[in-house]
Design an enzyme around this catalytic site. Structure first.
Site, PDB file in Angstrom:
ATOM      1  N   TYR A 322      35.991  41.992  53.941  1.00  0.00           N
ATOM      2  CA  TYR A 322      34.714  42.495  54.470  1.00  0.00           C
ATOM      3  C   TYR A 322      34.702  42.578  55.988  1.00  0.00           C
ATOM      4  O   TYR A 322      33.640  42.737  56.582  1.00  0.00           O
ATOM      5  CB  TYR A 322      33.566  41.566  54.052  1.00  0.00           C
ATOM      6  CG  TYR A 322      33.522  41.225  52.597  1.00  0.00           C
ATOM      7  CD1 TYR A 322      33.257  42.207  51.650  1.00  0.00           C
ATOM      8  CD2 TYR A 322      33.724  39.911  52.169  1.00  0.00           C
ATOM      9  CE1 TYR A 322      33.190  41.879  50.297  1.00  0.00           C
ATOM     10  CE2 TYR A 322      33.658  39.581  50.825  1.00  0.00           C
ATOM     11  CZ  TYR A 322      33.399  40.583  49.900  1.00  0.00           C
ATOM     12  OH  TYR A 322      33.343  40.252  48.576  1.00  0.00           O
ATOM     13  N   CYS A 348      52.536  38.327  52.902  1.00  0.00           N
ATOM     14  CA  CYS A 348      53.351  39.416  53.431  1.00  0.00           C
ATOM     15  C   CYS A 348      52.600  40.739  53.461  1.00  0.00           C
ATOM     16  O   CYS A 348      52.958  41.691  52.765  1.00  0.00           O
ATOM     17  CB  CYS A 348      54.639  39.515  52.634  1.00  0.00           C
ATOM     18  SG  CYS A 348      55.651  38.085  52.977  1.00  0.00           S
TER      19      CYS A 348
HETATM   20  N1  LLP Z   1      22.295  37.044  42.383  1.00  0.00           N
HETATM   21  C1  LLP Z   1      23.092  38.039  41.988  1.00  0.00           C
HETATM   22  C2  LLP Z   1      22.760  38.815  40.793  1.00  0.00           C
HETATM   23  C3  LLP Z   1      24.251  38.337  42.732  1.00  0.00           C
HETATM   24  O1  LLP Z   1      25.046  39.327  42.351  1.00  0.00           O
HETATM   25  C4  LLP Z   1      24.558  37.572  43.884  1.00  0.00           C
HETATM   26  C5  LLP Z   1      25.745  37.862  44.685  1.00  0.00           C
HETATM   27  C6  LLP Z   1      23.693  36.515  44.229  1.00  0.00           C
HETATM   28  C7  LLP Z   1      22.560  36.292  43.463  1.00  0.00           C
HETATM   29  C8  LLP Z   1      23.937  35.589  45.376  1.00  0.00           C
HETATM   30  O2  LLP Z   1      24.119  36.214  46.593  1.00  0.00           O
HETATM   31  P1  LLP Z   1      24.200  35.301  47.915  1.00  0.00           P
HETATM   32  O3  LLP Z   1      22.915  34.527  47.976  1.00  0.00           O
HETATM   33  O4  LLP Z   1      25.354  34.365  47.760  1.00  0.00           O
HETATM   34  O5  LLP Z   1      24.384  36.246  49.009  1.00  0.00           O
HETATM   35  N2  LLP Z   1      31.790  38.027  48.106  1.00  0.00           N
HETATM   36  C9  LLP Z   1      30.782  38.492  49.011  1.00  0.00           C
HETATM   37  C10 LLP Z   1      29.389  38.293  48.456  1.00  0.00           C
HETATM   38  C11 LLP Z   1      29.178  38.979  47.123  1.00  0.00           C
HETATM   39  C12 LLP Z   1      27.865  38.621  46.492  1.00  0.00           C
HETATM   40  C13 LLP Z   1      27.745  39.191  45.129  1.00  0.00           C
HETATM   41  N3  LLP Z   1      26.530  38.850  44.471  1.00  0.00           N
HETATM   42  C14 LLP Z   1      30.960  37.777  50.358  1.00  0.00           C
HETATM   43  O6  LLP Z   1      31.882  36.977  50.494  1.00  0.00           O
HETATM   44  O7  LLP Z   1      30.225  38.051  51.294  1.00  0.00           O
END
Ligand code: LLP
Length: 424
Positions: A322, A348
């Site tokens: 990201y 790598c």
């Molecule tokens: N609820 C649902 C339905 C979701 O899909 C997500 C995250 C959350 C709650 C929680 O989101 P948060 O509060 O953690 O932002 N890998 C990415 C983030 C992807 C989030 C996907 N869905 C990163 O490292 O920024």
């Protein structure tokens, strides 16, 4: 506010423990998690919201960090849980979450997974009419919820925007009434409504607009189908500051404005008093963890100065995936003189950088670096790419620290594999 990183004479400490000693005892790369910080974050959000409205539930979004000790910590605090896969439901149950505290919000769910979820007795949040049809063919659950696309998304990166025109998630307004009506006619008794607009959102405005839209849709559903909502879930996505000096998410303002809007609209739309749910992942665990990594090599090229460390994108993928910023400290720095480095991992691929053109105090081989705010989507997105066993995780609380996930070994690289008979 708990401050985790402190500078001592010799090196940095995390939650009172010397980074060098933790690295010596558990080796690197190492994720260190503070239980108290998780508790603090959870309660800050919970208290701010309950001050404004008395029927609040916080669903911890497990995908951010599924370490069983993290899940257990939140279970003990009284959190609910947002799961997106049968595996997360399985882990939540292992950590002690009862099924009535779990909401499943999957997308592209298989039929055998639906069966597992129904047997597990968790509430299912429907993502499409096609999923609804399959589900109702298997059985009629007592309670159902629908994920709605409020036609507005937000987030720190385009792949983290989960509503609006480009998003694959949720039902659009014109399908919503149809879905609820069908579920009601088939015999479903209790209902919820849900949205999740994205991840890494630092301002309250997108929530206000999207919540207003969600409540309007809820009103329409109530009018057309006479359904009474038990809960209204406005999702997660609340961000954390990653860069020094960045303002934190304004939890108080979020609570005041969202609950204010909610209370006005549920009254105006005659929605009774459904439970208001939020679903944060990053907000609860993001700042509660640091990644410790050791410097293997230093390389000066005609163009760049590289620090080679033992954590690459196999351990923390957010920077490459990201373009995410994670602040890095040098634990054993004994000078304030700085220079510009690229912090590279052992993978790598040229993109394997934890930081690019980053000013850091002078670094030597053997130094320890501390990568901050890695509790959310750190370990949970790590992999064995390049056949590197995954890192270890340690939980700290007050004067205790304990290994809560063993470092993988070569054995884990071959687990489940076998060489085809005809090759032998
Ligand atoms: N609820 C649902 C339905 C979701 O899909 C997500 C995250 C959350 C709650 C929680 O989101 P948060 O509060 O953690 O932002 N890998 C990415 C983030 C992807 C989030 C996907 N869905 C990163 O490292 O920024």
């Amino acid at each position: 506010m708990i401050q985790l990183i402190k500078k001592t004479d010799q090196c940095l400490s995390f939650a009172g423990f010397s980074i060098s000693k933790l690295a010596e005892k558990y080796d690197t790369p190492l994720y260190v998690i503070s239980e108290l910080k998780i508790i603090d974050n959870y309660n800050r959000m919970y208290e701010a919201l309950t001050k404004e409205y008395n029927k609040i539930r916080i669903y911890y979004s497990a995908k951010a960090n599924t370490n069983l000790s993290v899940l257990k910590t939140l279970e003990r605090e009284g959190a609910y849980l947002d799961a997106v896969s049968p595996g997360e439901v399985f882990l939540a149950k292992k950590a002690g979450f009862l099924s009535n505290r779990i909401l499943f919000t999957g997308t592209s769910v298989r039929n055998d997974e639906l069966r597992y979820l129904l047997e597990s007795n968790v509430t299912i949040n429907i993502d499409s009419l096609s999923q609804l049809n399959w589900l109702l063919k298997i059985t009629v659950p007592n309670q159902l919820s629908f994920r709605i696309n409020p036609e507005l998304g937000a987030g720190h990166h385009e792949s983290c925007i989960t509503a609006g025109k480009e998003a694959k998630f949720g039902l659009w307004e014109d399908e919503v009434v149809k879905g609820y009506q069908k579920a009601k006619n088939t015999g479903v008794k209790n209902f919820g409504i849900h949205m999740h607009i994205g991840s890494g959102i630092m301002s309250v405005e997108p929530y206000l607009i999207a919540t207003q839209r969600l409540l309007k849709i809820a009103k329409k559903v109530r009018e057309k189908t006479k359904i009474k909502f038990q809960f209204i879930n406005i999702g997660g996505g609340m961000g954390i500051p990653y860069k020094p000096g960045e303002a934190p998410f304004d939890t108080e303002r979020f609570a005041q404005e969202i609950c204010g809007l909610y209370k006005r609209k549920i009254k105006e739309y005659q929605l009774n008093t459904p439970v208001l749910c939020v679903e944060p992942g990053r907000y609860i665990v993001g700042e509660a963890c640091a990644l410790i990594t050791r410097v293997n090599t230093i390389k000066q090229t005609p163009y760049k100065m590289f620090i080679g460390v033992d954590a690459g994108f196999n351990t923390l993928i957010r920077p490459i995936m990201y373009d995410a910023y994670h602040h890095i400290l040098v634990s054993t720095a004994n000078t304030s003189e700085e220079r510009v480095y690229d912090v590279a991992g052992p993978i790598c691929e040229s993109g394997d950088l934890l930081a690019k053109n980053r000013k850091l105090p002078y670094v030597k081989e053997g130094d320890l670096l501390v990568v901050l705010n890695t509790g959310a989507y750190g370990y949970s997105m790590s992999s064995q790419y390049n056949s590197r066993p995954r890192a270890a995780e340690v939980l700290v609380k007050e004067h205790k620290h304990v290994l809560v996930r063993k470092r993988e070994t070569f054995k884990d690289l071959i687990r489940g594999q076998r060489i085809a008979k005809w090759l032998k």
